[in-house]
Scaffold this motif. Structure first.
Motif, PDB file in Angstrom:
ATOM      1  N   MET A 256      39.285   4.822  43.004  1.00 31.68           N
ATOM      2  CA  MET A 256      38.363   5.389  43.971  1.00 31.68           C
ATOM      3  C   MET A 256      36.822   5.564  43.549  1.00 31.68           C
ATOM      4  N   VAL A 257      36.622   5.489  43.854  1.00 31.77           N
ATOM      5  CA  VAL A 257      34.635   5.913  43.295  1.00 31.77           C
ATOM      6  C   VAL A 257      34.681   8.063  43.419  1.00 31.77           C
ATOM      7  N   GLY A 258      34.100   7.912  42.542  1.00 32.27           N
ATOM      8  CA  GLY A 258      33.982   9.565  41.363  1.00 32.27           C
ATOM      9  C   GLY A 258      35.480   9.496  41.646  1.00 32.27           C
ATOM     10  N   SER A 259      36.296   8.934  40.539  1.00 32.43           N
ATOM     11  CA  SER A 259      37.564   8.993  39.974  1.00 32.43           C
ATOM     12  C   SER A 259      37.382   9.957  38.497  1.00 32.43           C
ATOM     13  N   THR A 260      38.328  11.255  38.603  1.00 30.76           N
ATOM     14  CA  THR A 260      38.340  11.579  36.672  1.00 30.76           C
ATOM     15  C   THR A 260      40.128  11.686  36.309  1.00 30.76           C
ATOM     16  N   ALA A 261      40.060  11.840  35.293  1.00 29.58           N
ATOM     17  CA  ALA A 261      41.126  12.724  34.070  1.00 29.58           C
ATOM     18  C   ALA A 261      41.771  13.078  35.596  1.00 29.58           C
ATOM     19  N   THR A 262      41.815  14.042  36.651  1.00 31.48           N
ATOM     20  CA  THR A 262      42.401  15.440  37.163  1.00 31.48           C
ATOM     21  C   THR A 262      42.044  14.881  38.806  1.00 31.48           C
ATOM     22  N   SER A 263      41.427  13.410  38.997  1.00 26.85           N
ATOM     23  CA  SER A 263      41.523  13.600  40.408  1.00 26.85           C
ATOM     24  C   SER A 263      41.258  12.078  40.560  1.00 26.85           C
ATOM     25  N   TYR A 264      41.862  11.097  41.292  1.00 27.07           N
ATOM     26  CA  TYR A 264      42.496   9.350  41.424  1.00 27.07           C
ATOM     27  C   TYR A 264      43.483   9.350  42.175  1.00 27.07           C
ATOM     28  N   ILE A 265      42.733   7.858  42.626  1.00 24.77           N
ATOM     29  CA  ILE A 265      43.382   7.103  43.989  1.00 24.77           C
ATOM     30  C   ILE A 265      43.715   5.440  42.982  1.00 24.77           C
ATOM     31  N   ARG A 266      44.584   4.929  42.877  1.00 26.04           N
ATOM     32  CA  ARG A 266      44.156   3.472  42.174  1.00 26.04           C
ATOM     33  C   ARG A 266      45.174   2.664  42.797  1.00 26.04           C
ATOM     34  N   ILE A 267      44.887   1.653  43.400  1.00 25.70           N
ATOM     35  CA  ILE A 267      45.308   0.758  44.189  1.00 25.70           C
ATOM     36  C   ILE A 267      46.382  -1.080  42.829  1.00 25.70           C
ATOM     37  N   ASP A 268      47.100  -1.067  43.123  1.00 26.02           N
ATOM     38  CA  ASP A 268      46.972  -2.428  42.084  1.00 26.02           C
ATOM     39  C   ASP A 268      47.936  -3.366  43.605  1.00 26.02           C
ATOM     40  N   ASN A 269      48.404  -5.097  43.402  1.00 29.30           N
ATOM     41  CA  ASN A 269      48.933  -5.262  44.033  1.00 29.30           C
ATOM     42  C   ASN A 269      50.484  -5.313  44.061  1.00 29.30           C
ATOM     43  N   ASN A 270      51.441  -4.059  43.083  1.00 33.71           N
ATOM     44  CA  ASN A 270      52.372  -3.354  43.727  1.00 33.71           C
ATOM     45  C   ASN A 270      52.094  -2.033  43.498  1.00 33.71           C
ATOM     46  N   GLU A 271      51.549  -1.248  43.484  1.00 35.17           N
ATOM     47  CA  GLU A 271      51.728   0.752  43.057  1.00 35.17           C
ATOM     48  C   GLU A 271      50.546   1.196  43.641  1.00 35.17           C
ATOM     49  N   LEU A 272      50.798   2.094  44.078  1.00 34.57           N
ATOM     50  CA  LEU A 272      50.199   2.925  44.359  1.00 34.57           C
ATOM     51  C   LEU A 272      49.884   4.108  43.811  1.00 34.57           C
ATOM     52  N   LYS A 273      48.407   4.985  43.027  1.00 35.97           N
ATOM     53  CA  LYS A 273      48.557   6.258  42.677  1.00 35.97           C
ATOM     54  C   LYS A 273      47.889   7.103  42.673  1.00 35.97           C
ATOM     55  N   ILE A 274      48.958   8.289  43.358  1.00 33.16           N
ATOM     56  CA  ILE A 274      47.231   9.112  43.392  1.00 33.16           C
ATOM     57  C   ILE A 274      47.756  10.616  42.748  1.00 33.16           C
ATOM     58  N   LEU A 275      46.646  11.285  42.143  1.00 40.08           N
ATOM     59  CA  LEU A 275      46.569  12.140  42.152  1.00 40.08           C
ATOM     60  C   LEU A 275      45.046  12.784  42.724  1.00 40.08           C
ATOM     61  N   TYR A 276      45.242  13.557  44.033  1.00 35.60           N
ATOM     62  CA  TYR A 276      43.808  13.838  44.358  1.00 35.60           C
ATOM     63  C   TYR A 276      43.773  15.161  45.440  1.00 35.60           C
ATOM     64  N   ILE A 277      42.653  15.554  44.805  1.00 39.16           N
ATOM     65  CA  ILE A 277      42.633  17.273  45.108  1.00 39.16           C
ATOM     66  C   ILE A 277      40.956  17.111  45.865  1.00 39.16           C
ATOM     67  N   LYS A 278      41.510  17.487  46.976  1.00 40.94           N
ATOM     68  CA  LYS A 278      40.104  18.294  47.878  1.00 40.94           C
ATOM     69  C   LYS A 278      40.205  20.038  48.946  1.00 40.94           C
ATOM     70  N   ASN A 279      39.670  21.081  48.047  1.00 39.79           N
ATOM     71  CA  ASN A 279      39.242  22.014  49.047  1.00 39.79           C
ATOM     72  C   ASN A 279      40.169  22.362  48.674  1.00 39.79           C
ATOM     73  N   GLY A 280      41.204  23.046  47.231  1.00 40.67           N
ATOM     74  CA  GLY A 280      42.223  23.393  46.879  1.00 40.67           C
ATOM     75  C   GLY A 280      43.779  22.955  47.639  1.00 40.67           C
ATOM     76  N   ASN A 281      43.768  21.701  48.133  1.00 38.81           N
ATOM     77  CA  ASN A 281      44.434  21.003  48.684  1.00 38.81           C
ATOM     78  C   ASN A 281      45.126  20.017  47.487  1.00 38.81           C
ATOM     79  N   THR A 282      46.614  19.210  46.970  1.00 35.53           N
ATOM     80  CA  THR A 282      46.672  18.487  45.684  1.00 35.53           C
ATOM     81  C   THR A 282      47.692  17.981  46.739  1.00 35.53           C
ATOM     82  N   TRP A 283      47.524  16.307  46.890  1.00 42.37           N
ATOM     83  CA  TRP A 283      48.522  14.612  46.994  1.00 42.37           C
ATOM     84  C   TRP A 283      48.410  14.441  46.084  1.00 42.37           C
ATOM     85  N   THR A 284      49.782  14.045  45.971  1.00 46.69           N
ATOM     86  CA  THR A 284      50.498  13.409  44.924  1.00 46.69           C
ATOM     87  C   THR A 284      50.975  11.728  45.435  1.00 46.69           C
ATOM     88  N   ALA A 285      51.023  11.395  44.766  1.00 50.86           N
ATOM     89  CA  ALA A 285      51.949   9.895  45.022  1.00 50.86           C
ATOM     90  C   ALA A 285      52.018   8.668  44.196  1.00 50.86           C
TER      91      ALA A 285
END
Length: 131
Positions: free
Chosen positions: A98-127
């Motif tokens: 993800m553009v603008g990734s940091t240690a506390t907010s990122y989305i990463r996709i490779d050929n087998n995995e999806l990892k999400i820690l995304y924080i926006k407006n007080g809401n948090t998504w993880t995967a």
């Protein structure tokens, strides 16, 4: 002389055919196509600012590529709100970050995995999902 021109013509034709066939690349980088689109399954969660908390180890995230080519949408199962229009850059071989990734907010996709820690407006998504 005609024989020499004929041999030269056959040589050039053969050279052209061989060059054309070998120059076709089958090394298509998945970051340039819809390779990352699809369903990833695993652990997902959402913590909303209005005490709307959802967590499951058996969830899914459906990833779709937006027409722009650098943005993706993420549709979560279990009533978790979607993330839309997230922009990505290619990092290394076959990985999108993800553009603008940091240690506390990122989305990463490779050929087998999806990892999400995304924080926006007080809401948090993880995967933490795989295909």
């Amino acid at each position: 002389m005609k024989k020499a021109i004929r041999i030269l013509g056959l040589f050039l034709l053969t050279f052209f055919v061989v060059t054309t066939i070998t120059s076709c690349s089958d090394d298509d980088d998945p970051a340039n196509n819809d390779f990352f689109a699809g369903t990833y399954r695993g652990s997902i969660s959402y913590n909303g600012s209005s005490s709307d908390n959802i967590s499951t180890n058996d969830g899914s995230v459906f990833v779709t590529k937006v027409a722009s080519g650098t943005k993706y949408n993420f549709s979560f199962s279990n009533g978790i709100p979607d993330l839309n229009g997230v922009e990505f850059n290619q990092q290394g071989d076959n990985t999108l970050v993800m553009v603008g990734s940091t240690a506390t907010s990122y989305i990463r996709i490779d050929n087998n995995e999806l990892k999400i820690l995304y924080i926006k407006n007080g809401n948090t998504w993880t995967a933490n999902c795989t295909r």
